[in-house]
Structure formats: structure tokens, C-alpha cells
Design an enzyme around this catalytic site. Structure first.
Site, PDB file in Angstrom:
ATOM      1  N   HIS A  75     -56.193  60.727 -54.145  1.00  0.00           N
ATOM      2  CA  HIS A  75     -56.840  60.086 -55.292  1.00  0.00           C
ATOM      3  C   HIS A  75     -56.707  58.438 -55.251  1.00  0.00           C
ATOM      4  O   HIS A  75     -55.691  58.036 -54.909  1.00  0.00           O
ATOM      5  CB  HIS A  75     -55.988  60.523 -56.455  1.00  0.00           C
ATOM      6  CG  HIS A  75     -56.283  62.029 -56.944  1.00  0.00           C
ATOM      7  ND1 HIS A  75     -56.099  62.321 -58.424  1.00  0.00           N
ATOM      8  CD2 HIS A  75     -56.588  63.149 -56.324  1.00  0.00           C
ATOM      9  CE1 HIS A  75     -56.572  63.514 -58.416  1.00  0.00           C
ATOM     10  NE2 HIS A  75     -56.809  64.051 -57.173  1.00  0.00           N
ATOM     11  N   TYR A 204     -53.796  59.633 -68.350  1.00  0.00           N
ATOM     12  CA  TYR A 204     -52.483  59.317 -69.013  1.00  0.00           C
ATOM     13  C   TYR A 204     -53.297  58.965 -70.495  1.00  0.00           C
ATOM     14  O   TYR A 204     -54.195  57.784 -70.329  1.00  0.00           O
ATOM     15  CB  TYR A 204     -51.751  58.148 -68.574  1.00  0.00           C
ATOM     16  CG  TYR A 204     -51.083  58.640 -67.351  1.00  0.00           C
ATOM     17  CD1 TYR A 204     -51.847  58.506 -65.816  1.00  0.00           C
ATOM     18  CD2 TYR A 204     -49.662  59.043 -67.109  1.00  0.00           C
ATOM     19  CE1 TYR A 204     -50.884  58.903 -64.870  1.00  0.00           C
ATOM     20  CE2 TYR A 204     -49.202  59.215 -65.918  1.00  0.00           C
ATOM     21  CZ  TYR A 204     -49.827  59.169 -64.686  1.00  0.00           C
ATOM     22  OH  TYR A 204     -49.144  59.669 -63.543  1.00  0.00           O
ATOM     23  N   PRO A 296     -40.643  61.216 -66.113  1.00  0.00           N
ATOM     24  CA  PRO A 296     -41.752  61.544 -65.325  1.00  0.00           C
ATOM     25  C   PRO A 296     -43.190  60.634 -65.235  1.00  0.00           C
ATOM     26  O   PRO A 296     -43.945  60.717 -64.499  1.00  0.00           O
ATOM     27  CB  PRO A 296     -42.173  62.741 -65.440  1.00  0.00           C
ATOM     28  CG  PRO A 296     -41.483  63.246 -66.770  1.00  0.00           C
ATOM     29  CD  PRO A 296     -40.441  62.089 -67.029  1.00  0.00           C
ATOM     30  N   LYS A 300     -42.463  59.313 -60.109  1.00  0.00           N
ATOM     31  CA  LYS A 300     -41.551  58.814 -59.058  1.00  0.00           C
ATOM     32  C   LYS A 300     -40.413  59.459 -58.733  1.00  0.00           C
ATOM     33  O   LYS A 300     -39.846  59.212 -57.633  1.00  0.00           O
ATOM     34  CB  LYS A 300     -41.084  57.360 -59.675  1.00  0.00           C
ATOM     35  CG  LYS A 300     -42.057  56.315 -59.773  1.00  0.00           C
ATOM     36  CD  LYS A 300     -42.518  55.855 -58.307  1.00  0.00           C
ATOM     37  CE  LYS A 300     -43.654  54.894 -58.306  1.00  0.00           C
ATOM     38  NZ  LYS A 300     -44.782  55.994 -57.573  1.00  0.00           N
ATOM     39  N   TYR A 388     -47.384  52.390 -58.571  1.00  0.00           N
ATOM     40  CA  TYR A 388     -47.781  53.618 -58.760  1.00  0.00           C
ATOM     41  C   TYR A 388     -48.126  54.231 -57.162  1.00  0.00           C
ATOM     42  O   TYR A 388     -47.710  55.307 -57.175  1.00  0.00           O
ATOM     43  CB  TYR A 388     -48.983  53.772 -59.413  1.00  0.00           C
ATOM     44  CG  TYR A 388     -49.222  55.283 -59.975  1.00  0.00           C
ATOM     45  CD1 TYR A 388     -48.760  55.698 -60.889  1.00  0.00           C
ATOM     46  CD2 TYR A 388     -50.334  56.073 -59.213  1.00  0.00           C
ATOM     47  CE1 TYR A 388     -49.087  56.954 -61.673  1.00  0.00           C
ATOM     48  CE2 TYR A 388     -50.664  57.176 -59.218  1.00  0.00           C
ATOM     49  CZ  TYR A 388     -49.944  57.855 -60.825  1.00  0.00           C
ATOM     50  OH  TYR A 388     -50.061  59.068 -61.287  1.00  0.00           O
TER      51      TYR A 388
HETATM   52  P1  RFL Z   1     -33.605  69.485 -57.154  1.00  0.00           P
HETATM   53  O1  RFL Z   1     -35.547  69.887 -57.097  1.00  0.00           O
HETATM   54  O2  RFL Z   1     -33.381  69.579 -58.353  1.00  0.00           O
HETATM   55  O3  RFL Z   1     -33.208  70.415 -56.274  1.00  0.00           O
HETATM   56  C1  RFL Z   1     -31.803  70.521 -56.343  1.00  0.00           C
HETATM   57  C2  RFL Z   1     -31.354  71.894 -55.502  1.00  0.00           C
HETATM   58  O4  RFL Z   1     -30.048  72.072 -55.580  1.00  0.00           O
HETATM   59  C3  RFL Z   1     -29.735  73.227 -56.127  1.00  0.00           C
HETATM   60  N1  RFL Z   1     -28.249  73.388 -56.751  1.00  0.00           N
HETATM   61  C4  RFL Z   1     -27.174  73.622 -55.974  1.00  0.00           C
HETATM   62  N2  RFL Z   1     -26.978  74.318 -54.783  1.00  0.00           N
HETATM   63  C5  RFL Z   1     -25.715  74.422 -54.385  1.00  0.00           C
HETATM   64  N3  RFL Z   1     -24.540  74.251 -55.204  1.00  0.00           N
HETATM   65  C6  RFL Z   1     -24.595  73.745 -56.546  1.00  0.00           C
HETATM   66  N4  RFL Z   1     -23.568  73.437 -57.338  1.00  0.00           N
HETATM   67  C7  RFL Z   1     -26.123  73.289 -56.842  1.00  0.00           C
HETATM   68  N5  RFL Z   1     -26.584  72.810 -58.065  1.00  0.00           N
HETATM   69  C8  RFL Z   1     -27.664  72.785 -58.169  1.00  0.00           C
HETATM   70  C9  RFL Z   1     -30.642  73.550 -57.118  1.00  0.00           C
HETATM   71  O5  RFL Z   1     -30.579  75.057 -57.592  1.00  0.00           O
HETATM   72  C10 RFL Z   1     -31.672  73.309 -56.529  1.00  0.00           C
HETATM   73  O6  RFL Z   1     -32.527  74.005 -55.797  1.00  0.00           O
HETATM   74  O7  RFL Z   1     -33.535  67.929 -56.523  1.00  0.00           O
HETATM   75  P2  RFL Z   1     -34.247  67.109 -55.253  1.00  0.00           P
HETATM   76  O8  RFL Z   1     -34.376  68.116 -54.209  1.00  0.00           O
HETATM   77  O9  RFL Z   1     -33.403  65.723 -55.158  1.00  0.00           O
HETATM   78  O10 RFL Z   1     -35.684  66.915 -55.778  1.00  0.00           O
HETATM   79  C11 RFL Z   1     -35.982  65.993 -56.759  1.00  0.00           C
HETATM   80  C12 RFL Z   1     -37.144  66.519 -57.404  1.00  0.00           C
HETATM   81  O11 RFL Z   1     -36.925  67.746 -58.008  1.00  0.00           O
HETATM   82  C13 RFL Z   1     -37.541  65.693 -58.949  1.00  0.00           C
HETATM   83  O12 RFL Z   1     -37.036  64.483 -58.720  1.00  0.00           O
HETATM   84  C14 RFL Z   1     -38.676  65.857 -59.215  1.00  0.00           C
HETATM   85  O13 RFL Z   1     -39.251  67.219 -59.448  1.00  0.00           O
HETATM   86  C15 RFL Z   1     -38.840  65.018 -60.801  1.00  0.00           C
HETATM   87  N6  RFL Z   1     -39.697  65.629 -61.610  1.00  0.00           N
HETATM   88  C16 RFL Z   1     -41.166  65.049 -61.289  1.00  0.00           C
HETATM   89  N7  RFL Z   1     -41.272  64.173 -60.404  1.00  0.00           N
HETATM   90  C17 RFL Z   1     -42.485  63.443 -60.080  1.00  0.00           C
HETATM   91  O14 RFL Z   1     -42.302  62.724 -59.014  1.00  0.00           O
HETATM   92  N8  RFL Z   1     -43.340  63.763 -60.635  1.00  0.00           N
HETATM   93  C18 RFL Z   1     -43.482  64.721 -61.705  1.00  0.00           C
HETATM   94  O15 RFL Z   1     -44.387  65.049 -62.617  1.00  0.00           O
HETATM   95  C19 RFL Z   1     -42.084  65.420 -62.205  1.00  0.00           C
HETATM   96  N9  RFL Z   1     -42.061  66.359 -63.192  1.00  0.00           N
HETATM   97  C20 RFL Z   1     -39.770  66.434 -62.497  1.00  0.00           C
HETATM   98  C21 RFL Z   1     -40.921  66.815 -63.450  1.00  0.00           C
HETATM   99  C22 RFL Z   1     -38.394  67.160 -62.931  1.00  0.00           C
HETATM  100  C23 RFL Z   1     -38.203  68.075 -63.822  1.00  0.00           C
HETATM  101  N10 RFL Z   1     -37.109  68.680 -64.136  1.00  0.00           N
HETATM  102  C24 RFL Z   1     -35.739  68.162 -63.321  1.00  0.00           C
HETATM  103  C25 RFL Z   1     -36.523  69.644 -65.005  1.00  0.00           C
HETATM  104  C26 RFL Z   1     -40.813  67.829 -64.117  1.00  0.00           C
HETATM  105  C27 RFL Z   1     -39.318  68.409 -64.556  1.00  0.00           C
HETATM  106  C28 RFL Z   1     -39.545  69.574 -65.555  1.00  0.00           C
HETATM  107  C1  PHB Z   2     -47.869  66.286 -62.539  1.00  0.00           C
HETATM  108  O1  PHB Z   2     -49.082  66.676 -62.014  1.00  0.00           O
HETATM  109  O2  PHB Z   2     -46.960  67.324 -62.958  1.00  0.00           O
HETATM  110  C2  PHB Z   2     -47.498  64.925 -62.975  1.00  0.00           C
HETATM  111  C3  PHB Z   2     -48.320  64.030 -62.510  1.00  0.00           C
HETATM  112  C4  PHB Z   2     -48.269  62.545 -62.985  1.00  0.00           C
HETATM  113  C5  PHB Z   2     -47.085  62.337 -63.603  1.00  0.00           C
HETATM  114  C6  PHB Z   2     -45.967  63.305 -64.034  1.00  0.00           C
HETATM  115  C7  PHB Z   2     -46.329  64.514 -63.708  1.00  0.00           C
HETATM  116  O3  PHB Z   2     -46.749  61.040 -63.956  1.00  0.00           O
END
Ligand code: RFL
Ligand code: PHB
Length: 393
Positions: A75, A204, A296, A300, A388
Site C-alpha cells: 500500500h 481512517y 492501534p 504500530k 506511519y
Molecule cells: P502477543 O501476540 O500477545 O503474544 C504473547 C504470547 O504469550 C502468551 N503468554 C504466555 N505464555 C506462557 N506463559 C505465560 N504466562 C503467558 N502469558 C501470555 C500468549 O498466549 C501469547 O500467545 O505479543 P507479541 O508476540 O509481543 O506480539 C505483539 C502483537 O500481538 C501486538 O502488538 C499487536 O497485535 C497489537 N495490536 C495491533 N497492532 C498493530 O500493529 N496493528 C493492529 O491493528 C493491532 N490490532 C492489537 C490489535 C492488539 C490487540 N490486543 C492485544 C487485544 C488488536 C487487538 C485486539
Molecule cells: C487492521 O487491519 O486490523 C488495522 C489496520 C490499521 C490500524 C489498526 C488495525 O491502524
């Protein structure tokens, strides 16, 4: 008690932990990944969708980039809907050619699992009651329960990649750890639907009724979000109510072409800015969501996890291959410098586009002025585009 020997124990089998174990394995450094949940559970979480080039490069370096390069979408821009306008942020133009990749975290994680399996990587699922021991010792160890049996792994280093609710950060003494937190008074309700995306590029939307986001996973899978009060629960929102509210927040021409369908996933995420300092304590290194959370809006979260892993990977390589510990010693400071810049950007973009429940008319006018300025200034657009697409590592 069954005992294992390894160089690095990685707690958490999310993207951070899997990526690090894959990178290390390819350089001959051994690790064990301990994941609390099942693989199906980890892959069932719908999260990030936008990858910076730094993340994309790291996936390639880990030998996990083939499907991403085939199926991910490049993109070169996105749109911001505001005050009845639909303005475009031309990322490539304002950064000298930088773009982002749209490829879901679920697919990233799936590719990482496949690569770990192919190399015979050790990932323990269902690791309960994980405890980190002897963090300040010459060597450390981790204990856990597996199917009711106590287990132990001895190691040089522990990487806490276990997300915001994990055990690793909590293993650092309270008088060492400083936590910075800001909780926003709203959340995001997200819906995944097997429908073609309403737009080729992300939209957005800033609207009087609240923020909305049109995103995508592929040409047949869309991801939409709307800002909701923290008191709302997923059960309060039928699919029909969601689509109706989303349409009200989008420009008419966009709403008119929105294809709706049954949700295949629906969840509410709270919005928070959070940083824990330092990111190292003795032999323990925190990475990804275990150390920091961003709202989010700037996409990032996952990308910050990738820069942590990049610094940590190179620190560990220097330590094991060259006997040089400068990278590990500087890890916390280096990672945090980038973390705080992404925190700032995510906070700025959140404030720019959301409707604060207690916002005054003055807040509203300032927000409008900020948007008017953004789209009348090449410098402001460059700043947005640079952040971004991702600040350098
Ligand atoms: P994760 O993905 O949370 O993985 C951590 C893993 O550790 C496990 N765990 C344990 N394992 C052993 N012992 C324990 N005591 C443990 N406690 C937990 C968990 O089961 C899990 O599998 O962290 P990681 O790897 O650092 O990755 C980070 C990303 O997942 C996170 O930054 C992003 O997903 C954040 N985020 C988003 N980021 C973006 O860049 N764009 C987005 O659109 C976006 N949407 C989101 C998101 C995070 C969300 N969360 C946390 C609810 C949307 C949501 C809903
Ligand atoms: C998503 O596709 O889940 C998404 C994309 C951009 C954002 C947050 C979430 O800023």
C-alpha cells in the site's frame, strides 16, 4: 523433574517469540518457546494488519517471507475521511518511496509456526504456571507445568515475549520497574467479514459520532472498526447495528458502496499507551507487548515488537558469535528510544481521529485545525508518512 538445557528460553509463542526463535535457530543458537495456550487459540486472535518494511525485511531474513511476498498487498497510501472530505496520504510520495504491507498477524504467525515446524523448533504449548528463576544468576532457569508434570529448562537468557498479561514483566522487582500508562476512555469494536473491502486503501474516519476504520486482509476479507464506549460489550452489538453505525461514520459515497455480510469475528479492544522501563533485568529481556502497548490507531503494536526483536537478535548474535555484549547491554535504551517515538505517534493519531466522550467544543475545533493543517502542509504530511511507514531501526 524433566530438565532441558538451552541457550535462550522464550516465554510466549506470539509473533515476537516465534520470530526470535526462528532467527536464532538459523544462526545455530538454541531456544525453547513456552506458550501458555494452544496453537489454535493463538491463531484465532485477529489483530494487526499493517506491516512496516522493517517487519517485512525481518520476516524475509527469518526465511518466512515467501507467502507474505506473494499474498500481501503493498500500500502506497491511505485515506482520512473528515469534515465531509476524503483526503489521501500519499506515503510513497512523502517518504521518497516507502510503503507498507497489508498482511494479517494471523498469517504472519501461521508462517512462523510453519517455519519453526520445518526446522524442528521446540515450541511447548499449554505451558502452565511458568516461573522465571535466578534472573541475576550466572545462568537462569524457568519452571512450568506440562500436563500436570513439573518441567525445568536451564538457559543463559530468558526473553519475555508473553504479551501484556504475561508473567515476565511481573518477574521484575517493583522497585526496579517503572510503568508509564495512559488508558483512553473508549475502545474499538472490530468486525472481520468475508466481503470485498470497501476501498483499495485503508480509510481512517474522524466523525462526530466517533472514529471508524475500514481495513482489509485480502480482496475477499475485510476488517472494520468503530470507536465504542468502554462500557459496551460485544453482545450489545448485532451485525446489523455494527454495519449501520459504521455507515453513518463514513462519507456517503463510501457508505453506499460498502458490502456487508455476517461477521466471522467480533471483539472489543481497549485503547492504552503503556511502557515498562527498563526492558532488561539481569538475564531477562522483555520484547513486544510484554514491555509496551500502543493504541492501534497508528498500526504500530506488531511493528514495535519487530524492532525489539531486531535489536535483541543482533545483541544475542554479537554475544554468542563474537563474545561482544555491547548490543545486549544497550538493548533496553535502544529499544525504548524507538518505543517512545511510536508511542508519541500512536497517541497523536488517536487524539487526531477519536471523539473524546468529555471533549469540549474547543477540543473539536483544535482537532479540525490539526486536520486542516495536515492536509495543507507538505511538512506535516511528510511527518505523518515517515512515522506511519516506520522510523528507522
Ligand atoms: P502477543 O501476540 O500477545 O503474544 C504473547 C504470547 O504469550 C502468551 N503468554 C504466555 N505464555 C506462557 N506463559 C505465560 N504466562 C503467558 N502469558 C501470555 C500468549 O498466549 C501469547 O500467545 O505479543 P507479541 O508476540 O509481543 O506480539 C505483539 C502483537 O500481538 C501486538 O502488538 C499487536 O497485535 C497489537 N495490536 C495491533 N497492532 C498493530 O500493529 N496493528 C493492529 O491493528 C493491532 N490490532 C492489537 C490489535 C492488539 C490487540 N490486543 C492485544 C487485544 C488488536 C487487538 C485486539
Ligand atoms: C487492521 O487491519 O486490523 C488495522 C489496520 C490499521 C490500524 C489498526 C488495525 O491502524
Amino acid at each position: 523433574m524433566p530438565s532441558h538445557q538451552t541457550q535462550v528460553v522464550i516465554i510466549g509463542g506470539g509473533p515476537s517469540g516465534l520470530l526470535l526463535s526462528q532467527l536464532l535457530h538459523r544462526k545455530g543458537i538454541s531456544s525453547i518457546v513456552l506458550e501458555k495456550h494452544s496453537r489454535a487459540h493463538v491463531l484465532g486472535r485477529i489483530r494487526a494488519g499493517v506491516l512496516e518494511h522493517g517487519f517485512v525485511n525481518l520476516m524475509r531474513e527469518a526465511g518466512c517471507g515467501a507467502r507474505m511476498d506473494r499474498e500481501g498487498e503493498i500500500h502506497g497510501g491511505f485515506r482520512i475521511a473528515h469534515q465531509g472530505r476524503l483526503d489521501r496520504v500519499d506515503l510513497a510520495k512523502h517518504t521518497g518511496g516507502e510503503t507498507v504491507m497489508v498482511y494479517g498477524q494471523t498469517e504472519v504467525t501461521r508462517d512462523l509456526y510453519a517455519a519453526r515446524d520445518a526446522m524442528g523448533g521446540v515450541i511447548v504449548h499449554g505451558a502452565q504456571n511458568v516461573q522465571l528463576q535466578a534472573l541475576m544468576g550466572a545462568r537462569s532457569y524457568v519452571t512450568w507445568d506440562q500436563d500436570g508434570e513439573a518441567q525445568r529448562a536451564d538457559c543463559d537468557f530468558i526473553v519475555g515475549a508473553d504479551g501484556f498479561h504475561g508473567v515476565s514483566r511481573k518477574s521484575i522487582p517493583a522497585d526496579v520497574l517503572k510503568e508509564y500508562e495512559k488508558v483512553y476512555p473508549f475502545g474499538w469494536l472490530g468486525v472481520l467479514s468475508e466481503t470485498p473491502p470497501v476501498s483499495d486503501e485503508l480509510i481512517y474516519a474522524r466523525h462526530e459520532r466517533g472514529f471508524a476504520l475500514c481495513s482489509l486482509r485480502s480482496r475477499v476479507l475485510s476488517r472494520y472498526y468503530i470507536q465504542v464506549p468502554l462500557t459496551d460489550r460485544v453482545e450489545d452489538w448485532s451485525d446489523a447495528a455494527f454495519w449501520n453505525e459504521l455507515k453513518r461514520r463514513l462519507p456517503d459515497e463510501v457508505a453506499a458502496s460498502l458490502q456487508t455480510g455476517p461477521s466471522v469475528e467480533k471483539s472489543i479492544a481497549p485503547l492504552r499507551s503503556f511502557v515498562a522501563e527498563p526492558m532488561r533485568y539481569g538475564n531477562l529481556f522483555l520484547a513486544g507487548d510484554a514491555a509496551h502497548i500502543v493504541p492501534p490507531t497508528g498500526a504500530k503494536g506488531l511493528n514495535l515488537a519487530a524492532s525489539d526483536i531486531h535489536y535483541l537478535y543482533h545483541g544475542l548474535l554479537d554475544h554468542y558469535l563474537r563474545g561482544d555484549s555491547a548490543g545486549l547491554d544497550g538493548y533496553s535504551q535502544k529499544a525504548l528510544a524507538r518505543v517512545w517515538k511510536a508511542e508519541r505517534f500512536s497517541w497523536w493519531m488517536t487524539n487526531l481521529l477519536h471523539r473524546a466522550p468529555d471533549g469540549t467544543d474547543t477540543d473539536l475545533r483544535l482537532q479540525r485545525a490539526e486536520l486542516d493543517y495536515l492536509f495543507s502542509s507538505e511538512a506535516a504530511l511528510s511527518s505523518l508518512a515517515e512515522n506511519y511507514t516506520g522510523l528507522p531501526y
